[in-house]
Design a protein around this motif. Structure first.
Motif, PDB file in Angstrom:
ATOM      1  N   GLY A 286       1.012  -1.149   0.062  1.00  0.00           N
ATOM      2  CA  GLY A 286      -0.068   0.027  -0.161  1.00  0.00           C
ATOM      3  C   GLY A 286       0.843   1.317  -0.109  1.00  0.00           C
ATOM      4  O   GLY A 286       0.604   2.086  -0.753  1.00  0.00           O
ATOM      5  N   HIS A 287       2.103   1.206   0.821  1.00  0.00           N
ATOM      6  CA  HIS A 287       2.623   2.332   1.021  1.00  0.00           C
ATOM      7  C   HIS A 287       3.357   2.505  -0.486  1.00  0.00           C
ATOM      8  O   HIS A 287       3.421   3.704  -1.170  1.00  0.00           O
TER       9      HIS A 287
ATOM     10  N   LYS B 270       3.782   5.303  -5.848  1.00  0.00           N
ATOM     11  CA  LYS B 270       4.028   5.172  -7.230  1.00  0.00           C
ATOM     12  C   LYS B 270       2.765   6.016  -7.977  1.00  0.00           C
ATOM     13  O   LYS B 270       2.998   6.559  -8.999  1.00  0.00           O
ATOM     14  N   LEU B 271       1.706   5.636  -7.428  1.00  0.00           N
ATOM     15  CA  LEU B 271       0.606   6.546  -8.092  1.00  0.00           C
ATOM     16  C   LEU B 271       0.650   8.097  -7.730  1.00  0.00           C
ATOM     17  O   LEU B 271       0.537   8.668  -8.792  1.00  0.00           O
ATOM     18  N   LEU B 272       1.198   8.472  -6.846  1.00  0.00           N
ATOM     19  CA  LEU B 272       1.333   9.826  -6.662  1.00  0.00           C
ATOM     20  C   LEU B 272       2.687  10.320  -7.800  1.00  0.00           C
ATOM     21  O   LEU B 272       2.369  11.465  -8.327  1.00  0.00           O
TER      22      LEU B 272
ATOM     23  N   ALA C 151      -6.583  11.917  -8.899  1.00  0.00           N
ATOM     24  CA  ALA C 151      -5.904  10.893  -8.924  1.00  0.00           C
ATOM     25  C   ALA C 151      -5.249  10.796  -7.420  1.00  0.00           C
ATOM     26  O   ALA C 151      -5.173   9.473  -7.143  1.00  0.00           O
ATOM     27  N   TYR C 152      -5.170  11.747  -6.585  1.00  0.00           N
ATOM     28  CA  TYR C 152      -4.820  11.677  -5.078  1.00  0.00           C
ATOM     29  C   TYR C 152      -5.814  10.801  -4.471  1.00  0.00           C
ATOM     30  O   TYR C 152      -5.537   9.929  -3.423  1.00  0.00           O
ATOM     31  N   GLN C 153      -7.217  11.202  -4.751  1.00  0.00           N
ATOM     32  CA  GLN C 153      -8.384  10.298  -4.213  1.00  0.00           C
ATOM     33  C   GLN C 153      -8.099   8.916  -4.763  1.00  0.00           C
ATOM     34  O   GLN C 153      -8.032   7.814  -3.578  1.00  0.00           O
ATOM     35  N   SER C 154      -7.818   8.163  -5.575  1.00  0.00           N
ATOM     36  CA  SER C 154      -7.819   7.218  -6.332  1.00  0.00           C
ATOM     37  C   SER C 154      -6.678   6.402  -5.330  1.00  0.00           C
ATOM     38  O   SER C 154      -6.719   5.250  -4.845  1.00  0.00           O
ATOM     39  N   ALA C 155      -5.384   7.085  -5.321  1.00  0.00           N
ATOM     40  CA  ALA C 155      -4.279   6.622  -4.768  1.00  0.00           C
ATOM     41  C   ALA C 155      -4.654   6.288  -3.258  1.00  0.00           C
ATOM     42  O   ALA C 155      -4.203   5.158  -2.570  1.00  0.00           O
ATOM     43  N   THR C 156      -5.332   7.087  -2.580  1.00  0.00           N
ATOM     44  CA  THR C 156      -5.624   7.222  -1.232  1.00  0.00           C
ATOM     45  C   THR C 156      -6.602   5.827  -0.920  1.00  0.00           C
ATOM     46  O   THR C 156      -6.323   5.204   0.112  1.00  0.00           O
ATOM     47  N   ILE C 157      -7.578   5.953  -1.798  1.00  0.00           N
ATOM     48  CA  ILE C 157      -8.602   4.617  -1.494  1.00  0.00           C
ATOM     49  C   ILE C 157      -7.673   3.456  -1.658  1.00  0.00           C
ATOM     50  O   ILE C 157      -8.201   2.587  -0.943  1.00  0.00           O
TER      51      ILE C 157
END
Length: 163
Positions: A67-68, A73-75, A90-96
């Motif tokens: 997850g970390h 990577k997504l960020l 995109a941040y919302q998707s990465a956080t979820i």
């Protein structure tokens, strides 16, 4: 990937939505743990119950690390010149995704406690929930993670008009 996010949603509303999602997921884990603590546990011994003691910590550590790194990577895939709304979505998707990878092993550990009555499962779940709460998406964390500029921070606050 098709985003079903409303396009007219303000940046502040996206942040608020993300906080509500986080709070709901955290509350679900905490309430489930509380309920399983109340329910009488069976003390049956079995091969499946014995394996849970090994599976739960391995799953927790694996998902924590995955997850970390997946979050980072997504960020890193978010372009700096993208509009703020695109960055926030995109941040919302990465956080979820990060939260889901923390919630899964937590729920698995709580179920392990429900099946065996061993407190080690509740300790694993407690550690995961504590970290889950620690990574709560605040406005400051979002600004830092996305390296927002002054104008984007103002837009995020809803004061996008600079005088």
């Amino acid at each position: 990937m098709i985003s079903k996010q409303p396009q007219n949603q303000s940046p502040a509303a996206i942040v608020k939505t993300l906080n509500i999602i986080h709070m709901a997921l955290a509350a679900g884990q905490i309430l489930f743990a509380a309920v399983t603590f109340i329910i009488p546990k069976s003390q049956e011994k079995g091969a499946a119950n014995d394996m849970l003691i090994y599976i739960a910590p391995v799953l927790a550590i694996t998902c924590f690390i995955a997850g970390h790194f997946l979050f980072l990577k997504l960020l890193s895939n978010i372009r700096r010149d993208s509009p703020l709304k695109a960055k926030l979505i995109a941040y919302q998707s990465a956080t979820i995704i990060r939260l889901a990878l923390l919630e899964g092993p937590s729920l698995f550990s709580i179920i392990g406690f429900l099946l065996t009555g061993k407190l080690i499962f509740m300790a694993i779940a407690g550690a995961l929930v504590a970290y889950f709460i620690y990574v709560r998406p605040s406005r400051q964390k979002i600004e830092d993670d996305l390296s927002l500029g002054y104008e984007e921070k103002a837009e995020l606050d809803g004061t996008d008009k600079v005088y």
